[in-house]
Design a protein around this motif. Structure first.
Motif, PDB file in Angstrom:
ATOM      1  N   HIS A 183       0.814  -1.227   0.000  1.00 31.63           N
ATOM      2  CA  HIS A 183       0.000   0.000   0.000  1.00 31.63           C
ATOM      3  C   HIS A 183       0.843   1.270   0.000  1.00 31.63           C
ATOM      4  O   HIS A 183       0.335   2.356  -0.262  1.00 31.63           O
ATOM      5  N   ALA A 184       2.121   1.157   0.324  1.00 36.29           N
ATOM      6  CA  ALA A 184       2.954   2.340   0.572  1.00 36.29           C
ATOM      7  C   ALA A 184       3.210   3.112  -0.713  1.00 36.29           C
ATOM      8  O   ALA A 184       3.250   2.560  -1.818  1.00 36.29           O
ATOM      9  N   TYR A 185       3.405   4.417  -0.533  1.00 33.83           N
ATOM     10  CA  TYR A 185       3.811   5.280  -1.632  1.00 33.83           C
ATOM     11  C   TYR A 185       5.324   5.197  -1.816  1.00 33.83           C
ATOM     12  O   TYR A 185       6.077   5.038  -0.850  1.00 33.83           O
ATOM     13  N   VAL A 186       5.781   5.365  -3.061  1.00 33.74           N
ATOM     14  CA  VAL A 186       7.203   5.511  -3.366  1.00 33.74           C
ATOM     15  C   VAL A 186       7.346   6.670  -4.339  1.00 33.74           C
ATOM     16  O   VAL A 186       6.493   6.870  -5.216  1.00 33.74           O
ATOM     17  N   THR A 187       8.392   7.463  -4.178  1.00 33.31           N
ATOM     18  CA  THR A 187       8.590   8.625  -5.037  1.00 33.31           C
ATOM     19  C   THR A 187       9.175   8.200  -6.375  1.00 33.31           C
ATOM     20  O   THR A 187      10.125   7.426  -6.437  1.00 33.31           O
ATOM     21  N   VAL A 188       8.596   8.724  -7.460  1.00 27.33           N
ATOM     22  CA  VAL A 188       9.048   8.429  -8.828  1.00 27.33           C
ATOM     23  C   VAL A 188       9.341   9.753  -9.525  1.00 27.33           C
ATOM     24  O   VAL A 188       8.987  10.826  -9.018  1.00 27.33           O
ATOM     25  N   PRO A 189       9.986   9.721 -10.701  1.00 26.23           N
ATOM     26  CA  PRO A 189      10.334  10.974 -11.387  1.00 26.23           C
ATOM     27  C   PRO A 189       9.121  11.831 -11.712  1.00 26.23           C
ATOM     28  O   PRO A 189       7.998  11.342 -11.824  1.00 26.23           O
ATOM     29  N   GLY A 190       9.383  13.127 -11.861  1.00 30.06           N
ATOM     30  CA  GLY A 190       8.319  14.053 -12.222  1.00 30.06           C
ATOM     31  C   GLY A 190       7.550  14.584 -11.038  1.00 30.06           C
ATOM     32  O   GLY A 190       6.460  15.145 -11.199  1.00 30.06           O
ATOM     33  N   GLY A 191       8.100  14.423  -9.814  1.00 27.22           N
ATOM     34  CA  GLY A 191       7.400  14.896  -8.633  1.00 27.22           C
ATOM     35  C   GLY A 191       6.185  14.066  -8.281  1.00 27.22           C
ATOM     36  O   GLY A 191       5.306  14.531  -7.556  1.00 27.22           O
ATOM     37  N   LYS A 192       6.118  12.842  -8.768  1.00 26.46           N
ATOM     38  CA  LYS A 192       4.949  11.995  -8.560  1.00 26.46           C
ATOM     39  C   LYS A 192       5.244  10.893  -7.554  1.00 26.46           C
ATOM     40  O   LYS A 192       6.389  10.675  -7.155  1.00 26.46           O
ATOM     41  N   THR A 193       4.178  10.214  -7.145  1.00 35.45           N
ATOM     42  CA  THR A 193       4.309   9.018  -6.328  1.00 35.45           C
ATOM     43  C   THR A 193       3.614   7.857  -7.031  1.00 35.45           C
ATOM     44  O   THR A 193       2.746   8.054  -7.888  1.00 35.45           O
ATOM     45  N   SER A 194       4.019   6.671  -6.654  1.00 35.36           N
ATOM     46  CA  SER A 194       3.377   5.453  -7.143  1.00 35.36           C
ATOM     47  C   SER A 194       3.190   4.537  -5.947  1.00 35.36           C
ATOM     48  O   SER A 194       3.908   4.658  -4.945  1.00 35.36           O
ATOM     49  N   TYR A 195       2.198   3.642  -5.999  1.00 32.20           N
ATOM     50  CA  TYR A 195       2.118   2.601  -4.986  1.00 32.20           C
ATOM     51  C   TYR A 195       3.216   1.572  -5.257  1.00 32.20           C
ATOM     52  O   TYR A 195       3.530   1.265  -6.415  1.00 32.20           O
ATOM     53  N   LEU A 196       3.783   1.028  -4.201  1.00 29.13           N
ATOM     54  CA  LEU A 196       4.796  -0.011  -4.393  1.00 29.13           C
ATOM     55  C   LEU A 196       4.235  -1.174  -5.205  1.00 29.13           C
ATOM     56  O   LEU A 196       4.949  -1.794  -6.003  1.00 29.13           O
ATOM     57  N   SER A 197       2.961  -1.467  -5.033  1.00 30.34           N
ATOM     58  CA  SER A 197       2.338  -2.575  -5.762  1.00 30.34           C
ATOM     59  C   SER A 197       2.263  -2.310  -7.263  1.00 30.34           C
ATOM     60  O   SER A 197       2.084  -3.239  -8.046  1.00 30.34           O
ATOM     61  N   GLU A 198       2.385  -1.030  -7.670  1.00 32.94           N
ATOM     62  CA  GLU A 198       2.301  -0.685  -9.086  1.00 32.94           C
ATOM     63  C   GLU A 198       3.642  -0.781  -9.804  1.00 32.94           C
ATOM     64  O   GLU A 198       3.690  -0.746 -11.033  1.00 32.94           O
ATOM     65  N   LEU A 199       4.728  -0.876  -9.046  1.00 34.77           N
ATOM     66  CA  LEU A 199       6.038  -0.961  -9.678  1.00 34.77           C
ATOM     67  C   LEU A 199       6.216  -2.297 -10.392  1.00 34.77           C
ATOM     68  O   LEU A 199       5.635  -3.311 -10.001  1.00 34.77           O
ATOM     69  N   GLY A 200       7.036  -2.275 -11.436  1.00 37.48           N
ATOM     70  CA  GLY A 200       7.340  -3.487 -12.179  1.00 37.48           C
ATOM     71  C   GLY A 200       8.559  -3.260 -13.050  1.00 37.48           C
ATOM     72  O   GLY A 200       9.092  -2.146 -13.121  1.00 37.48           O
ATOM     73  N   SER A 201       8.999  -4.283 -13.717  1.00 30.93           N
ATOM     74  CA  SER A 201      10.180  -4.185 -14.573  1.00 30.93           C
ATOM     75  C   SER A 201      10.009  -3.082 -15.612  1.00 30.93           C
ATOM     76  O   SER A 201       8.988  -3.016 -16.303  1.00 30.93           O
ATOM     77  N   GLY A 202      11.018  -2.204 -15.705  1.00 29.26           N
ATOM     78  CA  GLY A 202      10.987  -1.125 -16.675  1.00 29.26           C
ATOM     79  C   GLY A 202      10.476   0.190 -16.128  1.00 29.26           C
ATOM     80  O   GLY A 202      10.680   1.235 -16.749  1.00 29.26           O
TER      81      GLY A 202
END
Length: 401
Positions: A283-302
């Motif tokens: 459920h946690a947020y992670v910081t991604v480029p562009g000043g955005k966040t993503s859920y850790l569950s949404e991360l994947g290869s690439g």
């Protein structure tokens, strides 16, 4: 790389040094790359600047591409016709260059570059850095091979006086040339008729520019450490090596992201994994480029994340793999110095999981394992807006607890 005095004024007119940006589409007539093969040589220079800016020239038949490129800071265009160059110059402030066989001239008929086609090792050998025949070299790689020839050019022209550009037919090719042997070529000639390539290359340059900036990190004091139950935690394995003091920004609330250390430190019981961050639950947020966040569950290869160090310096990294497994969790809460805001994160209850501290202290530590964390310890957090819509910060009332 610097231009010689002989061609200094020509390069000033001809080059658009991008802070890292991109081009777009519509029709006019442009000469194709000449088939004449020229032996290109450059004179070696005693010293090379550390981080030269990248040069972008645009070669297009599309007025829409021209407009998009100019809007993004690229003003140098290649033409096969002087009439076309004059026509475009009447509607936009651009620096027109004109192709004549294997040579490129500016509006004052001064030669500013030569074009060399490379489709074989023998043709690559003709491009040598030991003669000042031209200050700007435009290489048109043919025959399918691009990466290795580009790396050979970067290696051969290290410390040379001049600018080496490669013809790119899309933004992906441009990125390959700009990153060859990490340093990359000096720039690209973007030969496109689609606005999408301009937009994508600009986004790429924007990310590279952002990575030179610092994120403000603040101290937070741990106010609660509690062992909780099981949960699905996410290990993020990157395509990059992280150093001590580097990690990912993760948190249960977007308003406060903890700097979670990588597994780069050696232990007696398990080998280091400097590419991995044991980041927290799904459920946690992670910081991604562009000043955005993503859920850790949404991360994947690439996918991309940003790696941040103890001083707030950051860079973009590519996710190579994500592992989600059920593990015991520990809850950590911390308050900022004002005591007004409380931040929260869940992490796996393991000795290899750690939060980065504000300074190394007398022990020389950059991070504290969650198994050793206690109330009163100081850790680093990134404060930001808490309201998000699809990862984008927005202004609205929100309560997270």
């Amino acid at each position: 790389m610097a231009a010689s005095s002989a061609l200094g004024s020509a390069k000033a007119l001809a080059c658009s040094h991008a802070s890292l940006l991109a081009p777009q589409t519509q029709r006019t007539v442009v000469a194709s790359a000449p088939s004449h093969r020229t032996s290109v040589r450059m004179r070696a220079s005693a010293a090379a600047p550390a981080e030269p800016k990248k040069t972008v020239w645009v070669w297009t038949e599309s007025r829409q591409v021209m407009t998009a490129a100019v809007e993004r800071g690229w003003s140098t265009f290649l033409f096969g016709s002087k009439d076309l160059g004059k026509d475009w110059s009447s509607t936009a402030r651009i620096n027109p260059l004109f192709i004549d066989g294997p040579e490129i001239f500016n509006g004052e008929n001064q030669k500013v570059a030569v074009i060399s086609q490379v489709s074989s090792p023998s043709e690559l050998d003709l491009v040598q850095p030991d003669n000042a025949e031209a200050e700007n070299i435009v290489i048109d790689f043919r025959g399918g091979w691009q990466v290795i020839p580009a790396e050979n050019i970067v290696a051969a022209f290290q410390g040379c006086k001049g600018t080496v550009l490669a013809v790119s037919t899309n933004s992906t090719e441009a990125q390959v040339f700009l990153e060859a042997l990490e340093q990359g070529l000096d720039g690209v000639v973007l030969k496109v008729d689609e606005m999408d390539d301009i937009i994508k290359l600009k986004d790429y340059f924007d990310r590279r520019n952002e990575a030179k900036n610092q994120l403000p990190l603040t101290k937070a004091t741990v106010s609660k450490v509690e062992v909780v139950g099981m949960g699905d935690r996410v290990c993020v394995d990157l395509c990059s090596i992280m150093r001590p003091g580097e990690g990912l920004l993760v948190g249960s609330y977007a308003r406060g992201m903890f700097l979670v250390h990588s597994e780069c430190l050696e232990t007696n019981y398990i080998a280091s994994r400097p590419f991995r961050v044991n980041a927290g639950p799904v459920h946690a947020y992670v910081t991604v480029p562009g000043g955005k966040t993503s859920y850790l569950s949404e991360l994947g290869s690439g996918k991309e994340v940003i790696v941040v160090d103890q001083n707030g310096l950051w860079r973009t990294a590519i996710v190579g793999r994500v592992k989600i497994e059920s593990r015991p969790l520990i809850l950590v809460e911390a308050k900022d110095n004002s005591g007004d805001d409380t931040y929260s994160i869940f992490l796996q209850n393991a000795e290899t999981v750690a939060l980065i501290t504000p300074d190394t202290g007398s022990s020389g530590r950059t991070a504290i394992p969650v198994t050793s964390l206690k109330v009163g310890d100081e850790v680093l957090v990134r404060k930001q807006g808490g309201a998000r819509h699809t990862g984008i910060e927005i202004q609205e009332f929100i309560v997270e607890k």
